[in-house]
Design a protein around this motif. Structure first.
Motif, PDB file in Angstrom:
ATOM      1  N   ASN A 119     -63.086  55.443-131.055  1.00  0.00           N
ATOM      2  CA  ASN A 119     -64.360  56.128-130.788  1.00  0.00           C
ATOM      3  C   ASN A 119     -64.309  56.979-129.525  1.00  0.00           C
ATOM      4  O   ASN A 119     -65.312  57.118-128.804  1.00  0.00           O
ATOM      5  CB  ASN A 119     -65.515  55.114-130.714  1.00  0.00           C
ATOM      6  N   ALA A 120     -63.135  57.572-129.259  1.00  0.00           N
ATOM      7  CA  ALA A 120     -62.985  58.451-128.105  1.00  0.00           C
ATOM      8  C   ALA A 120     -63.865  59.686-128.273  1.00  0.00           C
ATOM      9  O   ALA A 120     -64.050  60.199-129.377  1.00  0.00           O
ATOM     10  CB  ALA A 120     -61.519  58.868-127.952  1.00  0.00           C
ATOM     11  N   LEU A 121     -64.390  60.153-127.152  1.00  0.00           N
ATOM     12  CA  LEU A 121     -65.245  61.347-127.151  1.00  0.00           C
ATOM     13  C   LEU A 121     -64.352  62.575-126.995  1.00  0.00           C
ATOM     14  O   LEU A 121     -64.111  63.064-125.898  1.00  0.00           O
ATOM     15  CB  LEU A 121     -66.258  61.257-126.011  1.00  0.00           C
ATOM     16  N   THR A 122     -63.842  63.069-128.120  1.00  0.00           N
ATOM     17  CA  THR A 122     -62.780  64.071-128.079  1.00  0.00           C
ATOM     18  C   THR A 122     -63.209  65.474-128.470  1.00  0.00           C
ATOM     19  O   THR A 122     -62.441  66.411-128.272  1.00  0.00           O
ATOM     20  CB  THR A 122     -61.634  63.655-129.025  1.00  0.00           C
ATOM     21  N   ALA A 123     -64.384  65.643-129.027  1.00  0.00           N
ATOM     22  CA  ALA A 123     -64.736  66.951-129.573  1.00  0.00           C
ATOM     23  C   ALA A 123     -66.157  67.332-129.178  1.00  0.00           C
ATOM     24  O   ALA A 123     -67.044  66.476-129.118  1.00  0.00           O
ATOM     25  CB  ALA A 123     -64.613  66.934-131.101  1.00  0.00           C
ATOM     26  N   PRO A 124     -66.386  68.629-128.931  1.00  0.00           N
ATOM     27  CA  PRO A 124     -67.737  69.070-128.572  1.00  0.00           C
ATOM     28  C   PRO A 124     -68.783  68.699-129.610  1.00  0.00           C
ATOM     29  O   PRO A 124     -69.936  68.396-129.256  1.00  0.00           O
ATOM     30  CB  PRO A 124     -67.588  70.590-128.455  1.00  0.00           C
ATOM     31  N   GLU A 125     -68.400  68.703-130.884  1.00  0.00           N
ATOM     32  CA  GLU A 125     -69.383  68.373-131.918  1.00  0.00           C
ATOM     33  C   GLU A 125     -69.832  66.917-131.830  1.00  0.00           C
ATOM     34  O   GLU A 125     -70.958  66.585-132.203  1.00  0.00           O
ATOM     35  CB  GLU A 125     -68.854  68.688-133.314  1.00  0.00           C
ATOM     36  N   TYR A 126     -68.961  66.010-131.332  1.00  0.00           N
ATOM     37  CA  TYR A 126     -69.378  64.623-131.138  1.00  0.00           C
ATOM     38  C   TYR A 126     -70.491  64.566-130.085  1.00  0.00           C
ATOM     39  O   TYR A 126     -71.480  63.843-130.229  1.00  0.00           O
ATOM     40  CB  TYR A 126     -68.224  63.747-130.652  1.00  0.00           C
ATOM     41  N   MET A 127     -70.289  65.316-129.032  1.00  0.00           N
ATOM     42  CA  MET A 127     -71.267  65.316-127.935  1.00  0.00           C
ATOM     43  C   MET A 127     -72.577  65.944-128.376  1.00  0.00           C
ATOM     44  O   MET A 127     -73.658  65.471-128.006  1.00  0.00           O
ATOM     45  CB  MET A 127     -70.662  66.049-126.742  1.00  0.00           C
ATOM     46  N   GLN A 128     -72.472  66.973-129.206  1.00  0.00           N
ATOM     47  CA  GLN A 128     -73.681  67.616-129.716  1.00  0.00           C
ATOM     48  C   GLN A 128     -74.478  66.665-130.594  1.00  0.00           C
ATOM     49  O   GLN A 128     -75.716  66.747-130.638  1.00  0.00           O
ATOM     50  CB  GLN A 128     -73.319  68.881-130.496  1.00  0.00           C
ATOM     51  N   GLU A 129     -73.801  65.743-131.275  1.00  0.00           N
ATOM     52  CA  GLU A 129     -74.521  64.772-132.101  1.00  0.00           C
ATOM     53  C   GLU A 129     -75.416  63.874-131.248  1.00  0.00           C
ATOM     54  O   GLU A 129     -76.511  63.496-131.676  1.00  0.00           O
ATOM     55  CB  GLU A 129     -73.542  63.943-132.927  1.00  0.00           C
ATOM     56  N   PHE A 130     -74.956  63.520-130.058  1.00  0.00           N
ATOM     57  CA  PHE A 130     -75.813  62.751-129.151  1.00  0.00           C
ATOM     58  C   PHE A 130     -77.045  63.568-128.756  1.00  0.00           C
ATOM     59  O   PHE A 130     -78.167  63.052-128.749  1.00  0.00           O
ATOM     60  CB  PHE A 130     -75.044  62.351-127.892  1.00  0.00           C
ATOM     61  N   VAL A 131     -76.820  64.832-128.436  1.00  0.00           N
ATOM     62  CA  VAL A 131     -77.926  65.710-128.041  1.00  0.00           C
ATOM     63  C   VAL A 131     -78.924  65.843-129.189  1.00  0.00           C
ATOM     64  O   VAL A 131     -80.146  65.740-128.990  1.00  0.00           O
ATOM     65  CB  VAL A 131     -77.393  67.087-127.614  1.00  0.00           C
ATOM     66  N   ASP A 132     -78.411  66.068-130.391  1.00  0.00           N
ATOM     67  CA  ASP A 132     -79.283  66.245-131.553  1.00  0.00           C
ATOM     68  C   ASP A 132     -80.054  64.965-131.878  1.00  0.00           C
ATOM     69  O   ASP A 132     -81.249  65.016-132.223  1.00  0.00           O
ATOM     70  CB  ASP A 132     -78.463  66.683-132.772  1.00  0.00           C
TER      71      ASP A 132
END
Length: 266
Positions: free
Chosen positions: A25-38
């Motif tokens: 579950n490493a935070l490796t991609a911008p889209e993963y981070m955007q999912e938290f924002v969304d």
């Protein structure tokens, strides 16, 4: 591609599971981070959600950044110093700004290792409950790095400055029993009981009037950096709002009648 965050709902509780077990579950991609924002934006709009539970699928909670990408200077670690600075600001740093600032309580069910940014993610939550298999490390310094996602602000507020300094400057791992001693987690459970126990806490919170729940969370957050006099002013204003909610009236009537309240969220 499957979403990084798999979200399910139990009445007024959301459960979000980080879902890249192969990469811990490493935070490796911008889209993963955007999912938290969304997800946080959706929760802010949905007044019927009272609590968020965050956990990881697989054996880890979150392994932080991908060390192979660091070595290869690829992905989110690619570019000039100016580009890297902006990638941090527009990427991983968006997570604390949305998760920490949520109006509803967030419970971290730490099912396994929470390393680097994974530990900081757990510290963005309001309550941390751990599996006996959980481990924690503010490990940036082991890689010649600094906490890039707010850990130097978050961790001292959870465990106190001396212990945060020790964890940050050694980068050493602590186990779940040490995390309990530090106050990093409130409880430790066998792995097969973790989610059931986390949901007990979530249901206990979610059963309360939603307006009072959100305002109490906000007061706790603001109290971390406000003067007492300023917080008292804010508390008086919030209390005036709370006294005029239908749920307050129902809570008082139910208490006096010795019956279970039925809250409407108004």
């Amino acid at each position: 591609m499957e979403p990084f965050l798999v979200v399910e709902r139990e009445e007024n509780i959301l459960i979000a599971r980080m879902n890249r077990p192969d990469s811990r579950n490493a935070l490796t991609a911008p889209e993963y981070m955007q999912e938290f924002v969304d997800l946080c934006a959706a929760i802010r709009r949905d007044k019927t959600v009272n609590v968020l539970v965050l956990t990881g699928n697989g054996s880890s909670f979150c392994a932080g950044g991908n060390v192979k990408d660091m070595r290869d200077k690829s992905g989110i670690f690619e570019g000039s110093p100016a580009e890297l600075r902006n990638q941090y600001r527009d990427g991983i740093q968006t997570i604390p700004l949305c998760v920490y600032e949520l109006d509803i309580p967030v419970i971290a069910a730490v099912n396994g290792p929470a390393i680097g940014a994974g530990l900081d993610l757990a510290c963005m939550c309001d309550v941390r409950i751990a599996s006996e298999k959980a481990k924690f490390a503010e490990s940036f310094i082991k890689l010649g790095l600094v906490p890039g996602d707010g850990g130097a602000w978050l961790l001292p507020r959870v465990v106190g400055m001396p212990r945060a300094t020790l964890m940050s400057l050694t980068g050493d791992m602590i186990d779940s029993s040490k995390a309990l001693e530090y106050g990093l987690v409130t409880d430790v459970y066998p792995s097969d009981q973790l989610m059931a126990e986390a949901m007990k806490v979530a249901r206990s919170m979610a059963a309360n009037p939603s307006a009072a729940l959100r305002m109490t969370k906000r007061l706790l957050r603001e109290g971390e950096h406000m003067r007492l006099s300023s917080l008292l002013e804010m508390s008086a204003a919030y209390q005036a709002l709370a006294h005029n909610t239908e749920d307050h009236v129902e809570a008082v009537e139910a208490f006096l009648a010795k019956r279970e309240p039925k809250f409407s969220g108004r």
